[in-house]
Design a protein around this motif. Structure first.
Motif, PDB file in Angstrom:
ATOM      1  N   LEU A   1      -1.560 -18.616 -22.762  1.00 23.52           N
ATOM      2  CA  LEU A   1      -2.792 -17.697 -22.672  1.00 23.52           C
ATOM      3  C   LEU A   1      -2.596 -16.436 -22.985  1.00 23.52           C
ATOM      4  CD1 LEU A   1      -3.519 -18.574 -18.743  1.00 23.52           C
ATOM      5  CD2 LEU A   1      -5.050 -18.709 -20.732  1.00 23.52           C
ATOM      6  N   THR A   2      -1.603 -15.838 -22.722  1.00 22.46           N
ATOM      7  CA  THR A   2      -1.479 -14.399 -23.019  1.00 22.46           C
ATOM      8  C   THR A   2      -1.284 -14.085 -24.274  1.00 22.46           C
ATOM      9  OG1 THR A   2       0.177 -14.459 -21.171  1.00 22.46           O
ATOM     10  CG2 THR A   2       0.009 -12.238 -22.242  1.00 22.46           C
TER      11      THR A   2
ATOM     12  N   HIS B   1      -7.760 -19.412 -26.673  1.00 23.27           N
ATOM     13  CA  HIS B   1      -7.609 -18.910 -25.463  1.00 23.27           C
ATOM     14  C   HIS B   1      -8.655 -19.303 -24.388  1.00 23.27           C
ATOM     15  CE1 HIS B   1      -8.734 -15.521 -22.413  1.00 23.27           C
ATOM     16  NE2 HIS B   1      -7.347 -15.750 -22.176  1.00 23.27           N
TER      17      HIS B   1
ATOM     18  N   ARG C   1      -7.527 -21.177 -20.909  1.00 17.37           N
ATOM     19  CA  ARG C   1      -7.891 -20.444 -19.641  1.00 17.37           C
ATOM     20  C   ARG C   1      -8.772 -21.330 -18.832  1.00 17.37           C
ATOM     21  NH1 ARG C   1      -7.438 -14.229 -17.924  1.00 17.37           N
ATOM     22  NH2 ARG C   1      -8.930 -14.291 -16.260  1.00 17.37           N
TER      23      ARG C   1
ATOM     24  N   ILE D   1       4.077 -18.798  -5.738  1.00 11.74           N
ATOM     25  CA  ILE D   1       3.502 -19.469  -7.062  1.00 11.74           C
ATOM     26  C   ILE D   1       4.100 -20.927  -6.986  1.00 11.74           C
ATOM     27  CG2 ILE D   1       5.217 -18.670  -8.609  1.00 11.74           C
ATOM     28  CD1 ILE D   1       1.506 -19.294  -9.707  1.00 11.74           C
TER      29      ILE D   1
ATOM     30  N   ALA E   1       4.481 -14.975 -15.609  1.00  6.68           N
ATOM     31  CA  ALA E   1       3.814 -13.848 -15.132  1.00  6.68           C
ATOM     32  C   ALA E   1       3.607 -13.403 -13.657  1.00  6.68           C
ATOM     33  CB  ALA E   1       2.298 -14.099 -15.911  1.00  6.68           C
ATOM     34  N   GLY E   2       3.637 -14.310 -13.030  1.00  6.01           N
ATOM     35  CA  GLY E   2       3.469 -14.467 -11.562  1.00  6.01           C
ATOM     36  C   GLY E   2       4.501 -14.073 -10.484  1.00  6.01           C
TER      37      GLY E   2
ATOM     38  N   THR F   1       6.197  -9.471 -12.074  1.00  4.03           N
ATOM     39  CA  THR F   1       5.498  -8.633 -11.831  1.00  4.03           C
ATOM     40  C   THR F   1       5.414  -7.925 -10.388  1.00  4.03           C
ATOM     41  OG1 THR F   1       3.797 -10.121 -12.003  1.00  4.03           O
ATOM     42  CG2 THR F   1       4.013  -8.778 -13.707  1.00  4.03           C
TER      43      THR F   1
ATOM     44  N   LEU G   1       1.438  -4.242 -23.031  1.00  2.00           N
ATOM     45  CA  LEU G   1       1.639  -5.469 -24.008  1.00  2.00           C
ATOM     46  C   LEU G   1       1.180  -5.073 -25.433  1.00  2.00           C
ATOM     47  CD1 LEU G   1       0.801  -8.052 -21.625  1.00  2.00           C
ATOM     48  CD2 LEU G   1       3.086  -7.621 -22.512  1.00  2.00           C
TER      49      LEU G   1
ATOM     50  N   ARG H   1      -0.773  -5.768 -29.086  1.00  4.27           N
ATOM     51  CA  ARG H   1      -1.687  -6.310 -30.025  1.00  4.27           C
ATOM     52  C   ARG H   1      -1.603  -6.038 -31.447  1.00  4.27           C
ATOM     53  NH1 ARG H   1      -2.836  -7.793 -25.173  1.00  4.27           N
ATOM     54  NH2 ARG H   1      -4.838  -7.740 -24.155  1.00  4.27           N
TER      55      ARG H   1
ATOM     56  N   ALA I   1      -3.645  -1.772 -14.320  1.00  8.68           N
ATOM     57  CA  ALA I   1      -2.624  -2.476 -14.083  1.00  8.68           C
ATOM     58  C   ALA I   1      -2.837  -4.081 -14.161  1.00  8.68           C
ATOM     59  CB  ALA I   1      -2.282  -2.425 -12.676  1.00  8.68           C
ATOM     60  N   PHE I   2      -3.843  -4.737 -14.043  1.00  6.75           N
ATOM     61  CA  PHE I   2      -4.011  -5.895 -14.417  1.00  6.75           C
ATOM     62  C   PHE I   2      -4.991  -6.473 -15.697  1.00  6.75           C
ATOM     63  CE2 PHE I   2      -4.292  -6.085  -9.515  1.00  6.75           C
ATOM     64  CZ  PHE I   2      -2.966  -6.674  -9.557  1.00  6.75           C
ATOM     65  N   GLY I   3      -5.080  -5.218 -16.506  1.00  8.30           N
ATOM     66  CA  GLY I   3      -5.732  -5.509 -17.941  1.00  8.30           C
ATOM     67  C   GLY I   3      -7.099  -5.473 -17.544  1.00  8.30           C
TER      68      GLY I   3
ATOM     69  N   HIS J   1      -8.380 -11.216 -21.189  1.00  9.69           N
ATOM     70  CA  HIS J   1      -7.035 -11.482 -21.000  1.00  9.69           C
ATOM     71  C   HIS J   1      -6.904 -10.942 -19.741  1.00  9.69           C
ATOM     72  CE1 HIS J   1      -5.603 -13.429 -24.450  1.00  9.69           C
ATOM     73  NE2 HIS J   1      -6.424 -12.657 -25.355  1.00  9.69           N
TER      74      HIS J   1
ATOM     75  N   CYS K   1      -5.716 -10.097 -15.999  1.00 11.05           N
ATOM     76  CA  CYS K   1      -4.840 -10.952 -15.138  1.00 11.05           C
ATOM     77  C   CYS K   1      -5.538 -12.142 -14.238  1.00 11.05           C
ATOM     78  CB  CYS K   1      -4.142 -10.069 -14.182  1.00 11.05           C
ATOM     79  SG  CYS K   1      -2.637 -10.928 -13.205  1.00 11.05           S
TER      80      CYS K   1
ATOM     81  N   GLY L   1      -3.983 -14.126 -12.212  1.00 11.51           N
ATOM     82  CA  GLY L   1      -3.289 -13.970 -10.842  1.00 11.51           C
ATOM     83  C   GLY L   1      -3.667 -12.517 -10.086  1.00 11.51           C
TER      84      GLY L   1
HETATM   85  C1  HEM Z   1       1.247  -7.073  -9.634  1.00  7.67           C
HETATM   86  C2  HEM Z   1       1.349  -8.228 -10.189  1.00  7.67           C
HETATM   87  C3  HEM Z   1       0.768  -8.516 -11.720  1.00  7.67           C
HETATM   88  C4  HEM Z   1       0.565  -7.519 -12.654  1.00  7.67           C
HETATM   89  C5  HEM Z   1       0.883  -5.940 -12.692  1.00  7.67           C
HETATM   90  C6  HEM Z   1      -0.170  -8.315 -13.723  1.00  7.67           C
HETATM   91  C7  HEM Z   1      -0.369  -7.686 -14.881  1.00  7.67           C
HETATM   92  C8  HEM Z   1      -1.063  -8.550 -15.927  1.00  7.67           C
HETATM   93  C9  HEM Z   1      -1.738  -7.804 -17.049  1.00  7.67           C
HETATM   94  C10 HEM Z   1      -1.499  -6.133 -17.165  1.00  7.67           C
HETATM   95  C11 HEM Z   1      -2.325  -8.935 -17.959  1.00  7.67           C
HETATM   96  C12 HEM Z   1      -3.129  -8.728 -19.310  1.00  7.67           C
HETATM   97  C13 HEM Z   1      -2.310  -8.767 -20.203  1.00  7.67           C
HETATM   98  C14 HEM Z   1      -2.892  -8.626 -21.625  1.00  7.67           C
HETATM   99  O1  HEM Z   1      -4.028  -8.293 -21.636  1.00  7.67           O
HETATM  100  O2  HEM Z   1      -2.203  -8.855 -22.693  1.00  7.67           O
HETATM  101  C15 HEM Z   1      -2.012 -10.209 -17.070  1.00  7.67           C
HETATM  102  C16 HEM Z   1      -2.259 -11.305 -17.520  1.00  7.67           C
HETATM  103  C17 HEM Z   1      -1.891 -12.567 -16.851  1.00  7.67           C
HETATM  104  N1  HEM Z   1      -1.263 -12.610 -15.577  1.00  7.67           N
HETATM  105 FE1  HEM Z   1      -0.963 -11.174 -14.351  1.00  7.67          FE
HETATM  106  N2  HEM Z   1      -0.134  -9.440 -13.094  1.00  7.67           N
HETATM  107  C18 HEM Z   1       0.196  -9.513 -11.906  1.00  7.67           C
HETATM  108  C19 HEM Z   1       0.311 -10.895 -11.338  1.00  7.67           C
HETATM  109  C20 HEM Z   1       0.209 -12.138 -11.646  1.00  7.67           C
HETATM  110  C21 HEM Z   1       0.303 -13.424 -10.889  1.00  7.67           C
HETATM  111  C22 HEM Z   1       0.778 -13.396  -9.566  1.00  7.67           C
HETATM  112  C23 HEM Z   1       0.005 -14.310 -11.664  1.00  7.67           C
HETATM  113  C24 HEM Z   1      -0.101 -15.855 -11.547  1.00  7.67           C
HETATM  114  C25 HEM Z   1       0.416 -16.499 -10.541  1.00  7.67           C
HETATM  115  C26 HEM Z   1      -0.436 -13.631 -13.176  1.00  7.67           C
HETATM  116  C27 HEM Z   1      -0.649 -14.576 -14.423  1.00  7.67           C
HETATM  117  C28 HEM Z   1      -1.287 -14.015 -15.331  1.00  7.67           C
HETATM  118  C29 HEM Z   1      -1.745 -14.831 -16.485  1.00  7.67           C
HETATM  119  C30 HEM Z   1      -1.419 -16.233 -16.485  1.00  7.67           C
HETATM  120  C31 HEM Z   1      -2.254 -13.847 -17.361  1.00  7.67           C
HETATM  121  C32 HEM Z   1      -2.614 -14.115 -18.793  1.00  7.67           C
HETATM  122  C33 HEM Z   1      -4.217 -14.168 -18.826  1.00  7.67           C
HETATM  123  C34 HEM Z   1      -4.794 -14.471 -20.057  1.00  7.67           C
HETATM  124  O3  HEM Z   1      -4.135 -13.982 -21.102  1.00  7.67           O
HETATM  125  O4  HEM Z   1      -5.873 -14.952 -20.122  1.00  7.67           O
HETATM  126  N3  HEM Z   1      -0.166 -12.415 -13.041  1.00  7.67           N
HETATM  127  N4  HEM Z   1      -1.157  -9.771 -15.918  1.00  7.67           N
END
Ligand code: HEM
Length: 366
Positions: free
Chosen positions: A51-52, A59, A63, A114, A204-205, A208, A254, A256, A306-308, A312, A314, A316
């Motif tokens: 996915l990432t 994608h 997704r 998770i 990812a889960g 972080t 991350l 690109r 922080a979650f983008g 893409h 996040c 989660g």
């Molecule tokens: C504080 C905790 C977390 C932070 C700071 C975080 C941060 C991020 C960021 C910045 C991205 C975007 C990446 C990009 O743009 O290339 C991302 C994507 C993602 N995260 Fe998180 N994450 C966290 C927790 C989690 C959790 C708990 C899960 C799953 C249980 C998770 C699963 C994913 C997945 C699968 C993606 C990829 C999504 C995609 O590309 O469509 N993350 N996360």
């Protein structure tokens, strides 16, 4: 490599997934792994695209089934189990008066979360922790080759584990996320593509959230006035979590790659240019007033990156927020007079895109 540091520029990259490809989002601009490591990885299945690390339309295909089953309801249903797991973990060390909270709490809690969602037996969790952490370390090119060969072995073991787990559910479905994913994807995804989804979610889960727990506790202890405010007003828990994510972003950045010549922040970028999109820097940009101050009442904290953002973003984030909103206030509640256990109590980890601590020794009045 260009490092994109301003808030607006980071946002522009994240929103324009056509010009800025994610195909190598987790890989830095480093040499490919040495032949010894590649030989071990060849014993498993190809690790990408995940996915990432994929662009459209791949994608979207990957997704879609995850979005269908990793629903807000599934996350919300976890609330009581997460509260119970939080208390069980604290029970296991509270009487000692001191602990490394990363080891005893920061690692296990998100893994239990998770793991429970995916349907992984709790006894397998330590093994999954080692495997996924070593997968992350595999992309750290500074480790010696022998170590990276071991990491690669763990990655292959993890692939085999999830292939077996999915085959079992294909034969005999349950109500866990892995069964849900199989049902939701129908014939859309191959089994090899399917194995990458739980692997991606696990890695990812947990790292972080582990980072966010350590970063959050240390930030609060470094700012006693802010700690005092959240102790006195439990309604601040949500903004505190957003501010921790903004101020000490666990996913610093991350990567690109540029697919067509473009201009960003006044800089010409040729086709193939590599970018590090620095979420951590964007979150300390002038887009936030007094950005270097840690303020648990900050209204704008949830504008953080922080979650983008974009396709893409996040998946989660709701789970991460739930975990942090439960875990941090509960730790503060149950560990009176919480403090760092003296000089040298913290040690940072060296994985450059996952900012946080390897060790945080804390003490409290038992
Ligand atoms: C504080 C905790 C977390 C932070 C700071 C975080 C941060 C991020 C960021 C910045 C991205 C975007 C990446 C990009 O743009 O290339 C991302 C994507 C993602 N995260 Fe998180 N994450 C966290 C927790 C989690 C959790 C708990 C899960 C799953 C249980 C998770 C699963 C994913 C997945 C699968 C993606 C990829 C999504 C995609 O590309 O469509 N993350 N996360």
């Amino acid at each position: 490599m260009w490092v994109v540091t301003r808030y607006d520029d980071v946002l522009e990259v994240l929103r324009d997934h056509r010009t800025f490809s994610s195909a190598n989002a987790v890989q830095a601009s480093v040499k490919p792994p040495p032949p010894e490591v590649l030989a071990v990885l060849r014993e498993g299945w190809p690790l990408r695209p995940t996915l990432t690390e994929s662009d459209e339309p791949v994608h979207r295909r990957l997704r879609a089934p995850v979005s269908r089953v990793f629903t807000p309801k599934r996350v919300a249903d976890l609330d009581p189990r997460l509260r119970a797991a939080t208390d069980e973990l604290i029970d296991s060390f509270v009487a000692d008066g001191h602990a490394d909270v990363i080891e005893r709490f920061g690692w296990p809690l998100p893994l239990v979360a998770i793991g429970d969602i995916l349907g992984v037996p709790r006894e397998d969790i330590p093994m999954l922790h080692r495997w996924s952490y070593n997968w992350l370390r595999l992309s750290q090119p500074t480790d010696p080759v022998e170590r990276r060969v071991e990491y690669a072995r763990d990655v292959v073991a993890m692939q085999r584990y999830f292939m077996a787990a999915l085959e079992q559910r294909a034969a005999c479905p349950t109500d866990d996320l892995m069964s849900g994913l199989l049902a939701a994807s129908g014939d859309e995804l191959t089994m090899v593509e399917m194995t990458r989804i739980p692997m991606n979610l696990i890695i990812a889960g947990h790292v972080t959230v582990t980072r966010a727990i350590g970063n959050g506790l240390v930030a609060l202890l470094d700012h006693p006035d802010q700690l005092d405010r959240v102790r006195r007003d439990s309604a601040l828990a949500d903004t505190m979590v957003e501010e921790i994510l903004r101020y000490e972003n666990p996913a610093q950045g991350l990567f690109r790659a540029v697919t067509e010549e473009t201009e960003l922040g006044g800089v010409r970028l040729p086709v193939g240019a590599r970018l590090m999109v620095h979420f951590g820097s964007a979150n300390r940009d002038a887009a936030f007033e007094d950005a270097d101050a840690f303020d648990v009442t900050r209204d704008s904290a949830n504008r953080h990156l922080a979650f983008g953002k974009g396709i893409h973003a996040c998946i989660g984030a709701p789970l991460a927020r739930l975990e942090l909103r439960i875990a941090l206030p509960r730790l503060l509640d149950r560990l009176p007079n919480l403090r760092l256990a003296g000089p040298g109590a913290t040690e940072r980890d060296v994985i450059f895109f996952a900012r946080g601590f390897r060790r945080v020794e804390m003490a409290w009045d038992a």
